[in-house]
Design a protein around this motif. Structure first.
Motif, PDB file in Angstrom:
ATOM      1  N   ASP A 113      -5.033  11.434   5.335  1.00  0.00           N
ATOM      2  CA  ASP A 113      -4.465  10.629   4.376  1.00  0.00           C
ATOM      3  C   ASP A 113      -5.267   9.607   3.495  1.00  0.00           C
ATOM      4  O   ASP A 113      -6.404   9.164   3.949  1.00  0.00           O
ATOM      5  CB  ASP A 113      -3.346   9.730   5.073  1.00  0.00           C
ATOM      6  CG  ASP A 113      -2.309  10.514   5.650  1.00  0.00           C
ATOM      7  OD1 ASP A 113      -1.983  11.587   5.038  1.00  0.00           O
ATOM      8  OD2 ASP A 113      -1.727  10.175   6.919  1.00  0.00           O
ATOM      9  N   CYS A 135       0.812  -1.006   0.060  1.00  0.00           N
ATOM     10  CA  CYS A 135      -0.025  -0.058   0.071  1.00  0.00           C
ATOM     11  C   CYS A 135       0.890   1.268  -0.066  1.00  0.00           C
ATOM     12  O   CYS A 135       1.957   1.246   0.796  1.00  0.00           O
ATOM     13  CB  CYS A 135      -0.990   0.142   1.330  1.00  0.00           C
ATOM     14  SG  CYS A 135      -2.176  -1.294   1.215  1.00  0.00           S
ATOM     15  N   THR A 136       0.415   2.341  -0.510  1.00  0.00           N
ATOM     16  CA  THR A 136       1.036   3.623  -0.769  1.00  0.00           C
ATOM     17  C   THR A 136       0.235   4.766   0.090  1.00  0.00           C
ATOM     18  O   THR A 136      -1.217   4.389  -0.083  1.00  0.00           O
ATOM     19  CB  THR A 136       1.409   3.966  -2.055  1.00  0.00           C
ATOM     20  OG1 THR A 136       0.254   4.036  -2.913  1.00  0.00           O
ATOM     21  CG2 THR A 136       2.576   3.156  -2.578  1.00  0.00           C
ATOM     22  N   LEU A 137       0.877   5.549   0.571  1.00  0.00           N
ATOM     23  CA  LEU A 137       0.255   6.774   1.127  1.00  0.00           C
ATOM     24  C   LEU A 137       0.035   7.894   0.414  1.00  0.00           C
ATOM     25  O   LEU A 137       1.004   8.371  -0.276  1.00  0.00           O
ATOM     26  CB  LEU A 137       0.916   6.850   2.568  1.00  0.00           C
ATOM     27  CG  LEU A 137       0.385   7.735   3.762  1.00  0.00           C
ATOM     28  CD1 LEU A 137      -0.891   6.985   4.202  1.00  0.00           C
ATOM     29  CD2 LEU A 137       1.187   7.952   4.803  1.00  0.00           C
ATOM     30  N   ASN A 138      -1.180   8.299   0.195  1.00  0.00           N
ATOM     31  CA  ASN A 138      -1.485   9.605  -0.563  1.00  0.00           C
ATOM     32  C   ASN A 138      -0.879   9.488  -2.076  1.00  0.00           C
ATOM     33  O   ASN A 138      -0.767  10.813  -2.598  1.00  0.00           O
ATOM     34  CB  ASN A 138      -0.831  10.884  -0.041  1.00  0.00           C
ATOM     35  CG  ASN A 138      -1.462  10.925   1.661  1.00  0.00           C
ATOM     36  OD1 ASN A 138      -2.793  10.600   1.513  1.00  0.00           O
ATOM     37  ND2 ASN A 138      -0.802  11.227   2.549  1.00  0.00           N
ATOM     38  N   LYS A 142       6.801   6.109  -0.874  1.00  0.00           N
ATOM     39  CA  LYS A 142       5.585   6.338  -0.326  1.00  0.00           C
ATOM     40  C   LYS A 142       4.800   5.188   0.400  1.00  0.00           C
ATOM     41  O   LYS A 142       3.577   5.279   0.657  1.00  0.00           O
ATOM     42  CB  LYS A 142       4.513   6.990  -1.057  1.00  0.00           C
ATOM     43  CG  LYS A 142       5.358   8.426  -1.675  1.00  0.00           C
ATOM     44  CD  LYS A 142       4.966   9.318  -0.805  1.00  0.00           C
ATOM     45  CE  LYS A 142       5.285  10.724  -1.501  1.00  0.00           C
ATOM     46  NZ  LYS A 142       5.206  11.799  -0.610  1.00  0.00           N
ATOM     47  N   ILE A 173      -0.433   7.398  10.043  1.00  0.00           N
ATOM     48  CA  ILE A 173      -1.590   7.593   9.113  1.00  0.00           C
ATOM     49  C   ILE A 173      -2.433   8.607   9.688  1.00  0.00           C
ATOM     50  O   ILE A 173      -2.920   8.556  11.014  1.00  0.00           O
ATOM     51  CB  ILE A 173      -2.714   6.443   8.762  1.00  0.00           C
ATOM     52  CG1 ILE A 173      -1.563   5.335   8.233  1.00  0.00           C
ATOM     53  CG2 ILE A 173      -3.495   6.803   7.784  1.00  0.00           C
ATOM     54  CD1 ILE A 173      -2.773   3.911   8.233  1.00  0.00           C
ATOM     55  N   LEU A 199       3.288   2.407   2.819  1.00  0.00           N
ATOM     56  CA  LEU A 199       2.466   2.777   3.932  1.00  0.00           C
ATOM     57  C   LEU A 199       3.324   2.234   5.250  1.00  0.00           C
ATOM     58  O   LEU A 199       3.748   1.183   5.304  1.00  0.00           O
ATOM     59  CB  LEU A 199       1.184   1.824   3.984  1.00  0.00           C
ATOM     60  CG  LEU A 199       0.246   1.917   5.098  1.00  0.00           C
ATOM     61  CD1 LEU A 199      -0.192   3.501   5.429  1.00  0.00           C
ATOM     62  CD2 LEU A 199      -0.893   1.080   4.922  1.00  0.00           C
ATOM     63  N   ILE A 233      -5.156   5.708   1.485  1.00  0.00           N
ATOM     64  CA  ILE A 233      -4.428   4.438   1.367  1.00  0.00           C
ATOM     65  C   ILE A 233      -4.666   3.857  -0.029  1.00  0.00           C
ATOM     66  O   ILE A 233      -5.802   3.746  -0.123  1.00  0.00           O
ATOM     67  CB  ILE A 233      -4.533   3.639   2.449  1.00  0.00           C
ATOM     68  CG1 ILE A 233      -4.172   4.276   3.862  1.00  0.00           C
ATOM     69  CG2 ILE A 233      -3.590   2.076   2.272  1.00  0.00           C
ATOM     70  CD1 ILE A 233      -4.724   3.374   4.902  1.00  0.00           C
TER      71      ILE A 233
END
Length: 126
Positions: free
Chosen positions: A29, A8-11, A19, A25, A21, A31
């Motif tokens: 944000d 998973c990547t954030l934003n 990026k 969080i 995860l 996901i």
């Protein structure tokens, strides 16, 4: 299904290994789950001591290509990309291995030898 999620990547919906995860969080944000896409097997000739890739893992048994150094052995193979999951080297499964274990295996491969990399790329969403 959860078994199809690679990382998973954030934003960002992009495959950006910077990026991934982590622990922090916030309420604002987003996901993005990156799922398994096409599987590929690539023959790599180790012509130099360093292959030119940096590896990371998601802490849940999958190791990924985080960075590829420009002009390196791996950079010269167009089907290998940042975000690809490294599933096996010469048929030896790496599912469950940490990034440093995968890096050690690649480093220990003798120079001047061809080896097979089994990879899975993240599915392209947008």
């Amino acid at each position: 299904s959860p078994g199809q999620v690679m990382f998973c990547t954030l934003n960002t919906h992009k495959v950006d290994m910077e990026k991934l995860l982590g622990g922090q969080i916030g309420l604002e944000d987003f996901i993005f789950a990156h799922t398994k896409g096409q599987r590929k097997e690539v023959e790599v000739f180790k012509s130099e001591e360093a292959l030119g890739l940096t590896i990371t893992d998601n802490g849940a048994g999958y190791a990924f290509i985080k960075r590829i150094r420009e002009g390196s052995v791996i950079d010269r193979i167009p089907v290998i990309s940042v975000g690809d999951m490294i599933e096996a080297i010469d048929g030896q499964s790496l599912v469950g291995a940490r990034h440093y274990e995968v890096a050690k295996m690649l480093k220990e491969l003798p120079r001047g030898r061809t080896f097979a990399l089994q990879l899975t790329e993240p599915r392209k969403a947008f």
